[in-house]
Motif scaffolding. Structure first.
Motif, PDB file in Angstrom:
ATOM      1  N   LEU A   1      16.559   5.352   4.981  1.00 48.40           N
ATOM      2  CA  LEU A   1      16.782   6.168   3.779  1.00 48.40           C
ATOM      3  C   LEU A   1      15.448   6.679   3.236  1.00 48.40           C
ATOM      4  CD1 LEU A   1      18.954   7.046   1.645  1.00 48.40           C
ATOM      5  CD2 LEU A   1      18.238   5.038   0.338  1.00 48.40           C
ATOM      6  N   THR A   2      14.479   5.771   3.126  1.00 47.28           N
ATOM      7  CA  THR A   2      13.178   6.162   2.571  1.00 47.28           C
ATOM      8  C   THR A   2      12.519   7.212   3.446  1.00 47.28           C
ATOM      9  OG1 THR A   2      12.971   3.927   1.707  1.00 47.28           O
ATOM     10  CG2 THR A   2      10.974   5.264   1.752  1.00 47.28           C
ATOM     11  N   ALA A   3      12.528   6.978   4.755  1.00 46.49           N
ATOM     12  CA  ALA A   3      11.881   7.931   5.654  1.00 46.49           C
ATOM     13  C   ALA A   3      12.549   9.298   5.544  1.00 46.49           C
ATOM     14  CB  ALA A   3      11.953   7.409   7.090  1.00 46.49           C
ATOM     15  N   THR A   4      13.876   9.323   5.573  1.00 47.52           N
ATOM     16  CA  THR A   4      14.595  10.595   5.507  1.00 47.52           C
ATOM     17  C   THR A   4      14.285  11.331   4.208  1.00 47.52           C
ATOM     18  OG1 THR A   4      16.338   9.427   6.667  1.00 47.52           O
ATOM     19  CG2 THR A   4      16.877  11.609   5.803  1.00 47.52           C
ATOM     20  N   VAL A   5      14.419  10.613   3.097  1.00 46.56           N
ATOM     21  CA  VAL A   5      14.243  11.250   1.796  1.00 46.56           C
ATOM     22  C   VAL A   5      12.816  11.755   1.640  1.00 46.56           C
ATOM     23  CG1 VAL A   5      14.172  10.804  -0.685  1.00 46.56           C
ATOM     24  CG2 VAL A   5      16.101   9.996   0.673  1.00 46.56           C
ATOM     25  N   ILE A   6      11.851  10.916   1.987  1.00 51.31           N
ATOM     26  CA  ILE A   6      10.454  11.316   1.750  1.00 51.31           C
ATOM     27  C   ILE A   6      10.057  12.469   2.667  1.00 51.31           C
ATOM     28  CG2 ILE A   6       8.062  10.528   1.830  1.00 51.31           C
ATOM     29  CD1 ILE A   6       9.735   9.510  -0.566  1.00 51.31           C
ATOM     30  N   VAL A   7      10.488  12.412   3.922  1.00 50.83           N
ATOM     31  CA  VAL A   7      10.180  13.528   4.826  1.00 50.83           C
ATOM     32  C   VAL A   7      10.814  14.808   4.289  1.00 50.83           C
ATOM     33  CG1 VAL A   7      10.664  14.479   7.111  1.00 50.83           C
ATOM     34  CG2 VAL A   7       9.787  12.159   6.890  1.00 50.83           C
ATOM     35  N   GLY A   8      12.057  14.734   3.851  1.00 50.58           N
ATOM     36  CA  GLY A   8      12.734  15.914   3.299  1.00 50.58           C
ATOM     37  C   GLY A   8      12.014  16.457   2.083  1.00 50.58           C
ATOM     38  N   LEU A   9      11.662  15.574   1.166  1.00 52.97           N
ATOM     39  CA  LEU A   9      11.018  16.025  -0.074  1.00 52.97           C
ATOM     40  C   LEU A   9       9.639  16.610   0.217  1.00 52.97           C
ATOM     41  CD1 LEU A   9      11.933  13.174  -2.592  1.00 52.97           C
ATOM     42  CD2 LEU A   9      13.133  15.304  -2.125  1.00 52.97           C
ATOM     43  N   MET A  10       8.899  15.943   1.092  1.00 50.61           N
ATOM     44  CA  MET A  10       7.563  16.456   1.402  1.00 50.61           C
ATOM     45  C   MET A  10       7.661  17.804   2.109  1.00 50.61           C
ATOM     46  SD  MET A  10       5.437  14.523   0.037  1.00 50.61           S
ATOM     47  CE  MET A  10       3.890  15.151   0.701  1.00 50.61           C
ATOM     48  N   GLY A  11       8.636  17.932   2.986  1.00 47.49           N
ATOM     49  CA  GLY A  11       8.844  19.210   3.654  1.00 47.49           C
ATOM     50  C   GLY A  11       9.115  20.306   2.636  1.00 47.49           C
ATOM     51  N   HIS A  12       9.954  20.016   1.669  1.00 43.24           N
ATOM     52  CA  HIS A  12      10.277  20.977   0.615  1.00 43.24           C
ATOM     53  C   HIS A  12       9.027  21.369  -0.159  1.00 43.24           C
ATOM     54  CE1 HIS A  12      12.152  22.696  -2.959  1.00 43.24           C
ATOM     55  NE2 HIS A  12      13.283  22.787  -2.275  1.00 43.24           N
TER      56      HIS A  12
ATOM     57  N   TRP B   1      21.568   6.309  -8.563  1.00 42.76           N
ATOM     58  CA  TRP B   1      21.664   5.348  -7.450  1.00 42.76           C
ATOM     59  C   TRP B   1      20.606   4.263  -7.597  1.00 42.76           C
ATOM     60  CZ3 TRP B   1      23.308   3.357  -2.815  1.00 42.76           C
ATOM     61  CH2 TRP B   1      22.359   2.884  -1.920  1.00 42.76           C
ATOM     62  N   GLY B   2      19.404   4.688  -7.914  1.00 43.80           N
ATOM     63  CA  GLY B   2      18.310   3.737  -8.062  1.00 43.80           C
ATOM     64  C   GLY B   2      18.586   2.722  -9.162  1.00 43.80           C
ATOM     65  N   MET B   3      19.153   3.198 -10.261  1.00 42.01           N
ATOM     66  CA  MET B   3      19.439   2.278 -11.372  1.00 42.01           C
ATOM     67  C   MET B   3      20.458   1.223 -10.965  1.00 42.01           C
ATOM     68  SD  MET B   3      17.854   2.057 -14.010  1.00 42.01           S
ATOM     69  CE  MET B   3      19.051   0.866 -14.618  1.00 42.01           C
ATOM     70  N   VAL B   4      21.486   1.642 -10.224  1.00 43.91           N
ATOM     71  CA  VAL B   4      22.507   0.680  -9.784  1.00 43.91           C
ATOM     72  C   VAL B   4      21.867  -0.373  -8.881  1.00 43.91           C
ATOM     73  CG1 VAL B   4      24.627   0.409  -8.462  1.00 43.91           C
ATOM     74  CG2 VAL B   4      24.356   2.363 -10.000  1.00 43.91           C
ATOM     75  N   ILE B   5      21.085   0.095  -7.902  1.00 43.40           N
ATOM     76  CA  ILE B   5      20.468  -0.834  -6.949  1.00 43.40           C
ATOM     77  C   ILE B   5      19.432  -1.720  -7.649  1.00 43.40           C
ATOM     78  CG2 ILE B   5      19.039  -1.007  -4.878  1.00 43.40           C
ATOM     79  CD1 ILE B   5      21.725   0.010  -4.174  1.00 43.40           C
ATOM     80  N   MET B   6      18.527  -1.090  -8.386  1.00 40.11           N
ATOM     81  CA  MET B   6      17.431  -1.854  -8.982  1.00 40.11           C
ATOM     82  C   MET B   6      17.930  -2.769 -10.090  1.00 40.11           C
ATOM     83  SD  MET B   6      14.998  -1.020  -7.165  1.00 40.11           S
ATOM     84  CE  MET B   6      13.541  -1.693  -7.924  1.00 40.11           C
ATOM     85  N   GLY B   7      18.818  -2.251 -10.947  1.00 35.89           N
ATOM     86  CA  GLY B   7      19.337  -3.077 -12.047  1.00 35.89           C
ATOM     87  C   GLY B   7      20.129  -4.254 -11.508  1.00 35.89           C
TER      88      GLY B   7
ATOM     89  N   HIS C   1      15.707  -4.688  -3.718  1.00 35.52           N
ATOM     90  CA  HIS C   1      14.854  -4.405  -4.873  1.00 35.52           C
ATOM     91  C   HIS C   1      13.490  -3.897  -4.422  1.00 35.52           C
ATOM     92  CE1 HIS C   1      14.492  -4.937  -9.241  1.00 35.52           C
ATOM     93  NE2 HIS C   1      13.212  -5.233  -9.041  1.00 35.52           N
ATOM     94  N   SER C   2      12.941  -4.584  -3.438  1.00 33.91           N
ATOM     95  CA  SER C   2      11.604  -4.243  -2.962  1.00 33.91           C
ATOM     96  C   SER C   2      11.590  -2.889  -2.254  1.00 33.91           C
ATOM     97  CB  SER C   2      11.140  -5.366  -2.035  1.00 33.91           C
ATOM     98  OG  SER C   2      10.011  -4.990  -1.323  1.00 33.91           O
TER      99      SER C   2
ATOM    100  N   ALA D   1      11.717   4.727  -4.794  1.00 36.32           N
ATOM    101  CA  ALA D   1      11.683   5.337  -6.127  1.00 36.32           C
ATOM    102  C   ALA D   1      10.263   5.745  -6.495  1.00 36.32           C
ATOM    103  CB  ALA D   1      12.238   4.351  -7.156  1.00 36.32           C
ATOM    104  N   VAL D   2       9.312   4.856  -6.248  1.00 37.17           N
ATOM    105  CA  VAL D   2       7.924   5.170  -6.610  1.00 37.17           C
ATOM    106  C   VAL D   2       7.417   6.363  -5.799  1.00 37.17           C
ATOM    107  CG1 VAL D   2       5.559   4.313  -6.488  1.00 37.17           C
ATOM    108  CG2 VAL D   2       7.352   2.875  -7.442  1.00 37.17           C
ATOM    109  N   LEU D   3       7.725   6.359  -4.502  1.00 37.22           N
ATOM    110  CA  LEU D   3       7.286   7.484  -3.664  1.00 37.22           C
ATOM    111  C   LEU D   3       7.929   8.785  -4.136  1.00 37.22           C
ATOM    112  CD1 LEU D   3       7.272   6.013  -0.047  1.00 37.22           C
ATOM    113  CD2 LEU D   3       5.315   6.743  -1.406  1.00 37.22           C
ATOM    114  N   ALA D   4       9.218   8.736  -4.452  1.00 37.84           N
ATOM    115  CA  ALA D   4       9.909   9.947  -4.885  1.00 37.84           C
ATOM    116  C   ALA D   4       9.303  10.471  -6.177  1.00 37.84           C
ATOM    117  CB  ALA D   4      11.401   9.663  -5.063  1.00 37.84           C
ATOM    118  N   VAL D   5       8.996   9.557  -7.099  1.00 38.41           N
ATOM    119  CA  VAL D   5       8.436   9.998  -8.375  1.00 38.41           C
ATOM    120  C   VAL D   5       7.023  10.531  -8.184  1.00 38.41           C
ATOM    121  CG1 VAL D   5       7.561   9.162 -10.578  1.00 38.41           C
ATOM    122  CG2 VAL D   5       9.869   8.588  -9.863  1.00 38.41           C
ATOM    123  N   VAL D   6       6.216   9.781  -7.432  1.00 34.68           N
ATOM    124  CA  VAL D   6       4.810  10.168  -7.297  1.00 34.68           C
ATOM    125  C   VAL D   6       4.685  11.461  -6.497  1.00 34.68           C
ATOM    126  CG1 VAL D   6       2.633   9.488  -6.241  1.00 34.68           C
ATOM    127  CG2 VAL D   6       3.911   7.847  -7.603  1.00 34.68           C
ATOM    128  N   LEU D   7       5.454  11.602  -5.431  1.00 32.53           N
ATOM    129  CA  LEU D   7       5.320  12.795  -4.597  1.00 32.53           C
ATOM    130  C   LEU D   7       6.135  13.959  -5.162  1.00 32.53           C
ATOM    131  CD1 LEU D   7       5.691  11.103  -1.098  1.00 32.53           C
ATOM    132  CD2 LEU D   7       3.575  11.850  -2.176  1.00 32.53           C
TER     133      LEU D   7
END
Lengths: 365, 371
Positions: free
Chosen positions: A336-347, B135-141, B169-170, B176-182
């Motif tokens: 999930l992380t790899a897919t999402v981050i690759v997609g977002l970075m590509g965008h 989704w993140g809130m459900v998983i993390m919470g 959680h980890s 989440a951090v990567l999505a927010v930061v990037l």
């Protein structure tokens, strides 16, 4: 040229002479050959009736068994009596005042420092020396472990080490001797299992009740239990330390500040496995065997139910076979992380690339 | 420059975002060193922030704030639904148009389309952000509460739920951090169309210019304009400059390096202390005698070779004493200072025989075995 050749003729003998003198001077005192004075001492000190009565009423025998001393490490090196009893040079001896037998020991043991300065210095930091400084006259000094006159190699055989400590720490010894480590060393001198000193140190034995010791203790266990060479002999996992610090307990210990006064509440190795009475994990009496695990958990988690011990993954690393639930959860989140981050970075790159290209194109026009 | 402004967020979502923003930042700063516990910077960070126990306290405090603001959001969303019906929810739900928009947007980025697709009230980016946080809130919470109260959770759930929660959680935290930061940082700050800062989520207002560019369908609906009239002329030149460009490039490079480091940390940090070299000690045991404990030979034993085995458990050794010495009474187990009593006969203890005088405490049990 001629000059230097002439000079060199003497260079070799002279330098050999200088080196020879330096060598003789550098020899330690006890290597200069036997002194005759031991025999002189034994003229009197072989006498079994040579007993002083101390002010405490205790008798103090002044007998030295010649064979005992001669068989000792010091006797074999022809150490003279007067090298330790430095204040004695003849008869009558200078006055020696001691209230009781312990007082004799406490006055005399510091003589070891003359030759064994390094080990003596280590003892100054030890809990024994601090106990003596705090008024406990019975805390161990050099001669309590090594004896005064019959000093022999203290770790030959290895099982002698726990026996030495057991002279005072008998209750701990009783636990240790039953443990998986103790049984192996007392039974057949197994060189891999720890004796007392492997965990506690030899001369600089520190207080094992400190915060510092508690924080460092997993590293002590890891010295052997993360060592593949040792563990492979017994079919034991080396992942125990790695998985411990990856878990809540171990992470806390790893990140705990070293300068705190209050110890961390989280479990270290010996909280679950036992301190001196560590048993094999499949031993029916082991604290960590399935049948006893709830009880062990409840030491810290008093409201733990029968479900709770399964929260501990037994030092396993998740794989298809062990803990597949966790293994596949990790796999899912990794994908999930790899897919999402690759997609977002590509965008992001496409978006930004468009702006840059437009700027360049715009500048050209 | 006075601009026509449109209200984009009412007060409630703005407050909710503020809570999310603050608590997320605190959670990330207090959580990441716990995830990367093997790294030296983790220990440094934890110590700077006041020690692991205080860091955990703050982490859980921030978690409460975030959970409460999520509850606040759900109540608010439920209130809107009850008051205005499904039409307030529909714009937030993913639709087929969103997928078409992504497709067209990529074409636009690649220069294969002259214009961006026209967006309604919420673009696919905003919907992604919203549902990612949901989704993140459900998983993390959920996983966080299990980790906080493991004994409570395992009263009903199997024990494996705790390590599972820890994994989730980890890993979700990292996502989440990567999505927010990037992603979020780019969209809210470094996007050249936005740089340096998109204030809409704090002020609640959006300018007409951005409204036309980013939410044209909604703009047209609100202003009554007809799409056909305005649709071809909506691409507005963005004010951006070289600072934005260099800032973004620098940030992206740093983030890329950071990502590489993250990948590196996963594999490179030594998790096991270097094991000291251990040399096995080979101990040769003579068949009949052991030169072990000191002072073994009793005075009466004539032969110098006769010594006594150190340990009664050692096989192949035979005691050299002719007559067995009296065994120690049971209550003597563990005592090590024999002479205290037996040298002078304290408390009626039997006095040492004359030939025992001078023998050392350490040697007594070589002959006088425990029972």
């Amino acid at each position: 040229m001629n000059v230097s050749v002439r000079n060199f003729k003497f260079a070799i003998p002279i330098s050999m002479l200088v080196l020879g003198i330096a060598f003789v001077l550098s020899l330690p005192a006890h290597a200069q050959g036997p002194t005759a004075s031991n025999a002189a001492c034994l003229v009197c000190h072989q006498n079994r009736d040579l007993i002083k009565r101390l002010p405490s009423g205790e008798p103090l025998s002044l007998l030295i068994e010649e064979k005992l001393f001669n068989d000792s490490v010091h006797g074999k090196k022809n150490i003279a009596c007067v090298q330790c009893h430095t204040n004695i040079s003849g008869f009558p001896h200078p006055t020696f005042v001691a209230s009781d037998r312990r007082d004799v020991t406490l006055q005399m043991y510091t003589q070891c420092r003359q030759c064994h300065a390094e080990n003596y210095a280590k003892t100054l930091d030890s809990i024994h020396t601090r106990a003596i400084a705090g008024g406990d006259r019975n805390a161990a000094v050099c001669t309590d472990c090594h004896t005064a006159h019959a000093v022999t190699a203290p770790d030959q055989p290895r099982s002698r080490i726990p026996q030495t400590c057991s002279q005072c720490h008998s209750a701990i010894y009783a636990d240790y001797a039953k443990s998986v480590h103790g049984a192996a060393v007392m039974g057949n001198d197994n060189p891999d299992v720890p004796t007392c000193i492997d965990c506690h140190g030899v001369h600089n034995i520190e207080d094992p009740r400190t915060v510092q010791f508690r924080l460092q203790s997993p590293l002590i266990c890891a010295r052997c239990h993360a060592n593949g060479q040792v563990m492979s002999k017994y079919g034991l996992s080396t992942a125990v330390f790695k998985t411990y610090v990856a878990d809540f307990h171990g992470t806390t210990i790893q990140l705990f500040p070293a300068n705190r006064d209050t110890p961390p509440r989280q479990a270290v190795c010996f909280d679950c496995h036992g301190i001196h009475d560590i048993r094999k994990t499949d031993d029916p009496q082991a604290t960590v065997v399935r049948e006893n695990l709830v009880k062990t958990c409840r030491k810290c988690h008093p409201d733990a139910t029968e479900n709770f011990p399964a929260a501990w993954v037994k030092h396993y690393e998740p794989s298809r076979d062990e803990l597949p639930q966790i293994y596949f959860t990790e796999l899912f989140f990794g994908g999930l992380t790899a897919t999402v981050i690759v997609g977002l970075m590509g965008h992001i790159f496409l978006d930004f690339g468009r702006v840059v290209i437009k700027k360049i194109m715009g500048a050209k026009q | 420059m006075s601009q026509e402004l449109y209200e984009r967020f009412s007060l409630h979502p703005r407050i909710q975002h503020l809570f999310l923003f603050v608590s997320f930042t605190v959670l990330a700063f207090t959580g990441l060193p716990q995830k990367f516990h093997n790294a030296t910077w983790a220990l440094w960070m934890v110590n700077v922030m006041g020690g692991i126990e205080f860091v955990r306290l703050v982490h859980r405090g921030a978690a409460i704030v975030l959970i409460l603001s999520s509850v606040y959001h759900l109540i608010y969303a439920g209130y809107l639904l009850s008051k205005k019906g499904l039409r307030v929810w529909l714009p937030m739900l993913p639709s087929l148009k969103d997928f078409a928009d992504v497709y067209q947007m990529v074409f636009y980025f690649l220069g294969l389309r002259k214009q961006k697709p026209l967006f309604d009230q919420f673009t696919y980016r905003e919907k992604f952000d919203y549902w990612a946080v949901f989704w993140g809130m459900v998983i993390m919470g959920g996983s966080g509460l299990i980790l906080w109260f493991p004994t409570f959770a395992t009263q009903w759930l199997p024990g494996i739920i705790v390590p599972l929660a820890k994994t989730a959680h980890s890993d979700e935290a990292m996502l989440a951090v990567l999505a927010v930061v990037l992603w979020h940082l780019y969209n809210a700050h470094f996007n050249p169309a936005i740089f340096p800062f998109n204030p809409t989520i704090f002020t609640g207002n959006i300018s007409k210019r951005r409204m036309m560019d980013e939410h044209f369908i909604e703009y047209a609906r609100l202003s009554g304009a007809r799409l056909q009239e305005l649709g071809t002329d909506v691409e507005v030149q963005r004010p951006w400059n070289i600072i934005a460009l260099s800032g973004l490039t620098g940030t992206l490079v740093i983030l890329m390096i950071g990502t590489l480091f993250y990948v590196g940390f996963q594999s490179r940090v030594p998790e096991v202390p270097p094991a000291p070299t251990r040399v096995p000690v080979v101990i040769s045991i003579p068949p009949t005698a052991t030169p072990g404990a000191p002072g073994l030979a009793p005075a009466g034993t004539p032969t110098p070779a006769a010594t006594i085995p150190v340990s009664p458990t050692r096989p192949g050794t035979t005691p050299a004493v002719a007559k067995e010495a009296p065994r120690l009474p049971a209550n003597h187990t563990g005592r090590g200072v024999c002479q205290v009593c037996h040298a002078a006969g304290v408390s009626g203890a039997p006095m040492n025989p004359p030939d025992h005088v001078g023998r050392l405490d350490a040697t007594c049990t070589d002959c006088h075995k425990p029972q």
